[in-house]
Scaffold this active site. Structure first.
Site, PDB file in Angstrom:
ATOM      1  N   GLY A  60     -31.766 -64.043 104.692  1.00 40.39           N
ATOM      2  CA  GLY A  60     -31.845 -64.579 103.334  1.00 40.39           C
ATOM      3  C   GLY A  60     -33.178 -65.148 102.876  1.00 40.39           C
ATOM      4  N   TRP A  62     -35.792 -63.578 101.590  1.00 45.05           N
ATOM      5  CA  TRP A  62     -36.198 -63.000 100.296  1.00 45.05           C
ATOM      6  C   TRP A  62     -35.372 -63.626  99.178  1.00 45.05           C
ATOM      7  CZ3 TRP A  62     -37.828 -57.147 100.009  1.00 45.05           C
ATOM      8  CH2 TRP A  62     -38.856 -56.920 100.928  1.00 45.05           C
ATOM      9  N   ASP A  80     -25.489 -57.477 102.248  1.00 50.61           N
ATOM     10  CA  ASP A  80     -25.875 -57.130 103.621  1.00 50.61           C
ATOM     11  C   ASP A  80     -24.632 -56.790 104.437  1.00 50.61           C
ATOM     12  OD1 ASP A  80     -28.772 -57.768 105.254  1.00 50.61           O
ATOM     13  OD2 ASP A  80     -27.011 -57.366 106.487  1.00 50.61           O
ATOM     14  N   ASP A  96     -21.224 -52.551 103.827  1.00 49.74           N
ATOM     15  CA  ASP A  96     -22.167 -51.456 104.070  1.00 49.74           C
ATOM     16  C   ASP A  96     -22.525 -50.782 102.752  1.00 49.74           C
ATOM     17  OD1 ASP A  96     -23.499 -49.149 104.833  1.00 49.74           O
ATOM     18  OD2 ASP A  96     -22.224 -48.822 106.590  1.00 49.74           O
ATOM     19  N   ASP A 121     -34.931 -54.439 101.601  1.00 51.39           N
ATOM     20  CA  ASP A 121     -35.583 -54.612 102.907  1.00 51.39           C
ATOM     21  C   ASP A 121     -34.663 -54.023 103.982  1.00 51.39           C
ATOM     22  OD1 ASP A 121     -37.636 -55.452 104.581  1.00 51.39           O
ATOM     23  OD2 ASP A 121     -36.924 -57.519 104.739  1.00 51.39           O
ATOM     24  N   LYS A 161     -38.454 -51.030 101.316  1.00 52.23           N
ATOM     25  CA  LYS A 161     -39.071 -50.814 102.631  1.00 52.23           C
ATOM     26  C   LYS A 161     -38.904 -49.341 103.018  1.00 52.23           C
ATOM     27  CE  LYS A 161     -37.485 -52.971 106.440  1.00 52.23           C
ATOM     28  NZ  LYS A 161     -37.716 -54.192 107.229  1.00 52.23           N
TER      29      LYS A 161
HETATM   30  C1  SAM Z   1     -35.212 -56.810 107.987  1.00 52.23           C
HETATM   31  S1  SAM Z   1     -33.599 -57.371 107.669  1.00 52.23           S
HETATM   32  C2  SAM Z   1     -33.768 -58.111 106.078  1.00 52.23           C
HETATM   33  C3  SAM Z   1     -34.442 -59.447 106.079  1.00 52.23           C
HETATM   34  C4  SAM Z   1     -34.354 -60.124 104.714  1.00 52.23           C
HETATM   35  N1  SAM Z   1     -35.194 -59.460 103.722  1.00 52.23           N
HETATM   36  C5  SAM Z   1     -34.750 -61.579 104.744  1.00 52.23           C
HETATM   37  O1  SAM Z   1     -35.709 -61.928 104.077  1.00 52.23           O
HETATM   38  O2  SAM Z   1     -34.092 -62.366 105.429  1.00 52.23           O
HETATM   39  C6  SAM Z   1     -32.773 -55.875 107.297  1.00 52.23           C
HETATM   40  C7  SAM Z   1     -31.318 -56.054 106.907  1.00 52.23           C
HETATM   41  O3  SAM Z   1     -30.801 -54.797 106.437  1.00 52.23           O
HETATM   42  C8  SAM Z   1     -29.409 -54.829 106.677  1.00 52.23           C
HETATM   43  N2  SAM Z   1     -28.836 -53.493 106.544  1.00 52.23           N
HETATM   44  C9  SAM Z   1     -29.132 -52.393 107.272  1.00 52.23           C
HETATM   45  N3  SAM Z   1     -28.357 -51.361 106.905  1.00 52.23           N
HETATM   46  C10 SAM Z   1     -27.555 -51.812 105.912  1.00 52.23           C
HETATM   47  C11 SAM Z   1     -26.520 -51.223 105.132  1.00 52.23           C
HETATM   48  N4  SAM Z   1     -26.156 -49.952 105.323  1.00 52.23           N
HETATM   49  N5  SAM Z   1     -25.910 -51.960 104.197  1.00 52.23           N
HETATM   50  C12 SAM Z   1     -26.261 -53.270 104.014  1.00 52.23           C
HETATM   51  N6  SAM Z   1     -27.234 -53.894 104.726  1.00 52.23           N
HETATM   52  C13 SAM Z   1     -27.870 -53.176 105.667  1.00 52.23           C
HETATM   53  C14 SAM Z   1     -29.318 -55.391 108.087  1.00 52.23           C
HETATM   54  O4  SAM Z   1     -28.049 -55.902 108.354  1.00 52.23           O
HETATM   55  C15 SAM Z   1     -30.410 -56.474 108.076  1.00 52.23           C
HETATM   56  O5  SAM Z   1     -29.873 -57.747 107.838  1.00 52.23           O
END
Ligand code: SAM
Length: 206
Positions: A60, A62, A80, A96, A121, A161
């Site tokens: 969280g 961002w 997420d 998802d 992200d 990203k």
């Molecule tokens: C690098 S982290 C994000 C960090 C976030 N921007 C922050 O500032 O805390 C990437 C996130 O993408 C989520 N993610 C990956 N695939 C996903 C999907 N299909 N649906 C939802 N979230 C997804 C992961 O669970 C993870 O928490």
């Protein structure tokens, strides 16, 4: 529980990472905060009153930045796979993003109003096999772009990203078709050995 070699390596890296320490000191939930802050400094994507969607938002950091910068007249919706602790000014959805049912829930939460900014992200769990990881990562980027195209208002922005490799050029040209300006950013806090970078797209034209 015994630690695997890769989890030990991850822990060592976390302990020696200056951005992890800075995030702890400054009250951010993750080091990812500094990637968005650097993008914000260069590209001024967040402004008071904006309606923002944050995809792949957990834990969280961002959202912390977005909620602060859009202020009380703006709004932030976060999504997420993982649970996320509540944050003032942020509506949180867990699920998802690839699932049609999740997309329906998201659209219901967003309501009829268009968005000013979509942040993504999202990153899939890495297997280490690029033939598996790269298409998975690119699929998430494509879905984020589709959603941005259907929910952004004219002039809106998308920050996503992306991992350099197969499919990168195609996604860049797809974004250039829908936005007036697309630039790539590799924030200092993004690890140099990682192929991740961020595409910042502004001036959406439907
Ligand atoms: C690098 S982290 C994000 C960090 C976030 N921007 C922050 O500032 O805390 C990437 C996130 O993408 C989520 N993610 C990956 N695939 C996903 C999907 N299909 N649906 C939802 N979230 C997804 C992961 O669970 C993870 O928490």
């Amino acid at each position: 529980m015994a630690k695997t070699a890769s989890s030990r390596k991850w822990l060592d890296r976390q302990h020696s990472d200056p951005y992890v320490k800075q995030a702890q000191r400054e009250g951010y939930r993750s080091r990812a905060a500094y990637k968005l802050l650097e993008i914000q400094e260069k590209d001024r994507i967040l402004r008071p009153g904006m309606r923002v969607l944050d995809l792949g938002a957990a834990p969280g950091s961002w959202c912390q930045i977005a909620a602060r910068l859009v202020g009380p007249n703006g709004s932030v919706v976060a999504l997420d796979l993982l649970p996320m602790d509540p944050l003032p000014g942020v509506s949180i959805l867990q699920g998802d993003f690839r699932e049609p049912a999740m997309l329906e829930r998201l659209c219901a939460t967003l309501g009829g109003e268009p968005l000013d900014l979509v942040l993504s992200d999202m990153a899939p769990n890495i297997t280490g096999m690029s033939v598996v990881d790269q298409p998975r990562a690119m699929y998430l980027v494509e879905l984020a772009l589709d959603l941005a195209r259907s929910r952004l208002q004219p002039g809106g922005s998308l920050v996503v990203k992306v991992f350099q490799g197969t499919g990168f050029d195609e996604i860049l040209s797809a974004m250039r078709q829908s936005f007036a300006r697309v630039v790539s950013r590799k924030p200092k806090s993004s690890r140099s050995q990682s192929r991740e970078l961020y595409l910042v797209a502004k001036g959406f034209h439907p």
